[in-house]
Design an enzyme around this catalytic site. Structure first.
Site, mmCIF file in Angstrom:
data_model
loop_
_atom_site.group_PDB
_atom_site.id
_atom_site.type_symbol
_atom_site.label_atom_id
_atom_site.label_comp_id
_atom_site.label_asym_id
_atom_site.label_seq_id
_atom_site.Cartn_x
_atom_site.Cartn_y
_atom_site.Cartn_z
ATOM 1 N N GLY A 1 3.654 -5.272 6.653
ATOM 2 C CA GLY A 1 2.406 -5.444 5.919
ATOM 3 C C GLY A 1 2.399 -4.476 4.752
ATOM 4 O O GLY A 1 2.724 -3.294 4.898
ATOM 5 N N ASP B 1 7.219 -1.947 -1.783
ATOM 6 C CA ASP B 1 6.175 -1.136 -1.153
ATOM 7 C C ASP B 1 6.591 0.332 -1.113
ATOM 8 O O ASP B 1 5.781 1.234 -1.343
ATOM 9 C CB ASP B 1 5.897 -1.633 0.271
ATOM 10 C CG ASP B 1 5.328 -3.033 0.298
ATOM 11 O OD1 ASP B 1 4.705 -3.448 -0.692
ATOM 12 O OD2 ASP B 1 5.512 -3.715 1.327
#
Length: 321
Positions: free
Chosen positions: A44, A253
């Site tokens: 995520g 990320d």
């Protein structure tokens, strides 16, 4: 740190996707790939970024929505320095799940089940600020689209500086939503493809995007990172060379985590981009988006090799021992 919190199910296809498509049959695609392996990892975008910042010694506040299956994952994040007390737990849905297959040339086909993430729009940032203090920066990462809009608008209303990272949501969002997510951002992150898509859907020129945001960071895979601002000369930073590339998922990320952490340390834009590049390389050398580590000695050695001893000396005081 707002964004998706999910589990990743990653597979590897030994062939090339491009060789499986039949010319003239793209309207009737029906493909099944025999993969070599399947691994499950924590992931995520929001959680990945928070994990990376935790490795760098910060205590990011993760804001998102999860299901009742999140206990072990939460303990993992807490052990790595992430503040999880502002995460919302769904009573009826599972934590979101990302399924991705990577081929022999690092092309990817993926799908995403939103699950509890769909309830992230019920989260308000003001109670988070009341608990921990006014935020230095709110990262509005890929998440439930309604939640992304709500967080962005709340940042504007309350005067919270924010980083716009629409990422995967650019693919389906319309121009009006994208303009809402980007306008007035202190920082905007995209890759090259997303930059082109953003301009196409909003109707903005490159210069008009820069008029809307403070700083635009464009990641370009092996070509490194380009940083542009309204009133500043562009900065280009190389990609730190890989020693054992394995899995590209999560590299973006990790780069964001390194960049934001370095800015929180008080370092300049160029140095922060270099830190992000180094963290991203560490992330793609292992399978899984939260499986990498950043040992101080080897990190500084690699950083100095890529950017020079003076750059490493500037970063060193901020790294955890």
């Amino acid at each position: 740190m707002t964004g998706s919190i999910a589990t990743d199910h990653l597979m590897t296809f030994p062939g090339k996707f491009a060789e499986q498509f039949v010319e003239g049959q793209m309207a009737n695609v029906s493909l099944s790939f025999l993969v070599d392996d399947l691994v499950q990892h924590r992931g995520g975008a929001g959680a990945n970024m928070a994990y990376g910042m935790g490795l760098l010694g910060l205590s990011p506040v993760l804001v998102g929505s999860v299901g009742s299956d999140f206990d072990d994952y939460e303990a993992w994040l807490q052990r790595h320095g992430v503040d999880t007390r502002s995460i919302r737990w769904s009573e009826v849905k599972h934590t979101a799940r990302f399924t991705c297959t990577t081929d022999a040339t690092n092309n990817q086909i993926a799908s995403f089940y939103s699950g509890a993430m769909a309830e992230a729009s019920q989260i308000e940032l003001a109670p988070v600020a009341a608990r921990v203090g006014a935020p230095d920066l709110v990262v509005v990462g890929p998440n439930d689209p309604t939640a992304m809009v709500r967080h962005t608008e709340e940042c504007r209303e309350r005067g919270y500086p924010f980083l716009a990272d629409p990422s995967q949501q650019l693919a389906w969002a319309d121009g009006e939503m994208i303009r809402t997510l980007v306008r007035d951002a202190d920082l905007l992150f995209t890759n090259e493809y997303e930059a082109a898509l953003l301009k196409q859907k909003t109707g903005w020129s490159h210069e008009e995007v820069l008029d809307e945001v403070g700083t635009w960071v464009i990641t370009r895979a092996a070509k490194g990172v380009r940083v542009e601002g309204r009133d500043a000369e562009p900065i280009e930073v190389i990609a730190v060379p890989e020693t054992k590339p394995v899995e590209p998922t999560g590299g973006g990320d990790a780069l964001r985590a390194g960049f934001v952490a370095a800015r929180q340390w008080g370092l300049g834009i160029e140095r922060a981009t270099q830190v992000g590049s180094a963290v991203a390389t560490a992330a793609v050398e292992v399978i899984g988006t939260q499986e990498y580590d950043l040992p101080r000695g080897s990190f500084l050695e690699r950083f100095a090799s890529a950017f020079g001893a003076d750059a490493a000396d500037e970063v060193a005081p901020h790294l955890p021992g």
